[in-house]
Design an enzyme around this catalytic site. Structure first.
Site, PDB file in Angstrom:
ATOM      1  N   CYS A 289      -0.421   4.049   2.268  1.00  0.00           N
ATOM      2  CA  CYS A 289      -0.161   3.806   3.687  1.00  0.00           C
ATOM      3  C   CYS A 289       1.297   4.057   4.060  1.00  0.00           C
ATOM      4  O   CYS A 289       1.595   4.638   5.109  1.00  0.00           O
ATOM      5  CB  CYS A 289      -0.506   2.363   4.044  1.00  0.00           C
ATOM      6  SG  CYS A 289      -2.127   1.800   3.512  1.00  0.00           S
ATOM      7  N   ASP A 290       2.212   3.607   3.206  1.00  0.00           N
ATOM      8  CA  ASP A 290       3.621   3.521   3.606  1.00  0.00           C
ATOM      9  C   ASP A 290       4.592   4.380   2.811  1.00  0.00           C
ATOM     10  O   ASP A 290       5.775   4.425   3.144  1.00  0.00           O
ATOM     11  CB  ASP A 290       4.077   2.050   3.498  1.00  0.00           C
ATOM     12  CG  ASP A 290       3.279   1.130   4.396  1.00  0.00           C
ATOM     13  OD1 ASP A 290       2.826   1.588   5.461  1.00  0.00           O
ATOM     14  OD2 ASP A 290       3.098  -0.049   4.036  1.00  0.00           O
TER      15      ASP A 290
ATOM     16  N   CYS B  35       0.835  -1.207   0.000  1.00  0.00           N
ATOM     17  CA  CYS B  35       0.000   0.000   0.000  1.00  0.00           C
ATOM     18  C   CYS B  35       0.865   1.250   0.000  1.00  0.00           C
ATOM     19  O   CYS B  35       1.420   1.630   1.037  1.00  0.00           O
ATOM     20  CB  CYS B  35      -0.926  -0.005   1.211  1.00  0.00           C
ATOM     21  SG  CYS B  35      -1.976   1.466   1.326  1.00  0.00           S
TER      22      CYS B  35
END
Length: 322
Positions: A149-150, A146
């Site tokens: 997300c990261d 992701c």
């Protein structure tokens, strides 16, 4: 003996546990089938149990570890009276008047473990992985599924993205905001992505391509990703690359196998819900989170739809009261 419940929630990720919090506060005494600790796709807490630092969940200024966040969700649900059952749903029958569920800790039983007035399905989806050694061990330590997300954690890194569809190119384009360079690794000599996405990726000076290549090995240093070995899909030639980030973007699959033939689904296997509702094609059965959402796939959107499902269930049960 079969136990009857007002509400059974299948799944214990952000969607399942948020629905449990709201259902418990509404005095619906929910039972949560939270999964099995030994299962990758059905483990308690869902995909966030494989996530290290989460910095985009509202309310945590300094971020929070994925397992810690899910422990907080679980504790809050239990505080209001939700009951956890450490098993996964192994079979369901939605054809009768009351939905029936069999669980993995009662294999071979003729009678269902539970019947319920309402069901909330929150079994989520799983990222398709490469299936190579150390891949799961390095998730959160250089390997991710992701970018949203990261990506922030890879500022200044040399990153690889595996895949050739729109999702892979979207991930790659997003990562150029942070990375020194982004290399797209694709097992063929042409992309499956839409032309507009291909044009954008190929025009970005930070993005390059490795064609006819597949990742066959990961290398770590001190527990974090330090390199990737690829192999030519047209031959046996191998090459090591010093990528310190690897984003796997080869697709997702909803955890809906046991619901096939029971509920209406889309072409990708995601549970179909009515517009503006979490209600499924079967009366009394609702779905929330990534099991019915293949667009956003975020913890916060899953939690939001879990709230919606619990409110929908509360109204559904209230309308059925004499």
């Amino acid at each position: 003996m079969t136990e009857h419940a007002k509400v059974v929630i299948i799944g214990s990720g952000p969607a399942g546990l948020t629905s449990a919090i709201y259902a418990a506060r509404a005095d619906l005494e929910p039972i949560v089938l939270e999964g099995e600790p030994s299962s990758t796709s059905d483990q308690p807490g869902g995909q966030l149990m494989l996530t290290t630092e989460i910095e985009n969940f509202p309310g945590f200024v300094d971020g929070i570890l994925g397992p810690e966040l899910m422990a907080n969700f679980r504790g809050q649900a239990e505080r209001f009276g939700a009951r956890m059952h450490s098993a996964k749903a192994s079979r369901v029958d939605f054809s009768g008047g009351r939905p029936a569920i069999w669980t993995s800790d009662r294999p071979g039983g003729d009678d269902p473990t539970y019947t319920a007035d309402a069901i909330i399905i929150a079994t989520g989806a799983r990222s398709l992985m490469l299936g190579i050694d150390d891949e799961l061990r390095l998730v959160g330590h250089g390997v991710s599924t992701c970018a949203t997300c990261d990506g922030f954690f890879f500022r200044g890194h040399h990153i690889a993205v595996v895949g050739g569809g729109d999702s892979a190119l979207e991930e790659a384009l997003f990562l150029t905001k942070f990375a020194e360079s982004v290399t797209i690794i694709h097992r063929r000599d042409r992309l499956r992505a839409s032309k507009i996405m291909q044009d954008r990726a190929m025009a970005n000076p930070k993005i390059s391509f490795l064609w006819n290549r597949q990742v066959v090995a990961l290398h770590d240093e001190g527990g974090s990703l330090a390199g990737v070995t690829t192999q030519d899909t047209m031959g046996d030639a191998r090459e090591r690359h010093d990528f310190t980030g690897l984003f796997v973007a080869i697709g997702h699959a909803p955890n809906t196998d046991i619901f096939k033939g029971q509920l209406e689904m889309d072409d990708l296997g995601y549970i179909a819900t009515r517009p503006g509702s979490t209600a499924t094609s079967v009366q009394g059965v609702f779905a929330a989170g990534d099991v019915q959402d293949h667009v956003y796939r975020q913890a916060i959107t899953a939690a939001g739809s879990g709230c919606q499902a619990a409110l929908d269930v509360e109204r559904y049960l209230a309308d059925r009261e004499p």
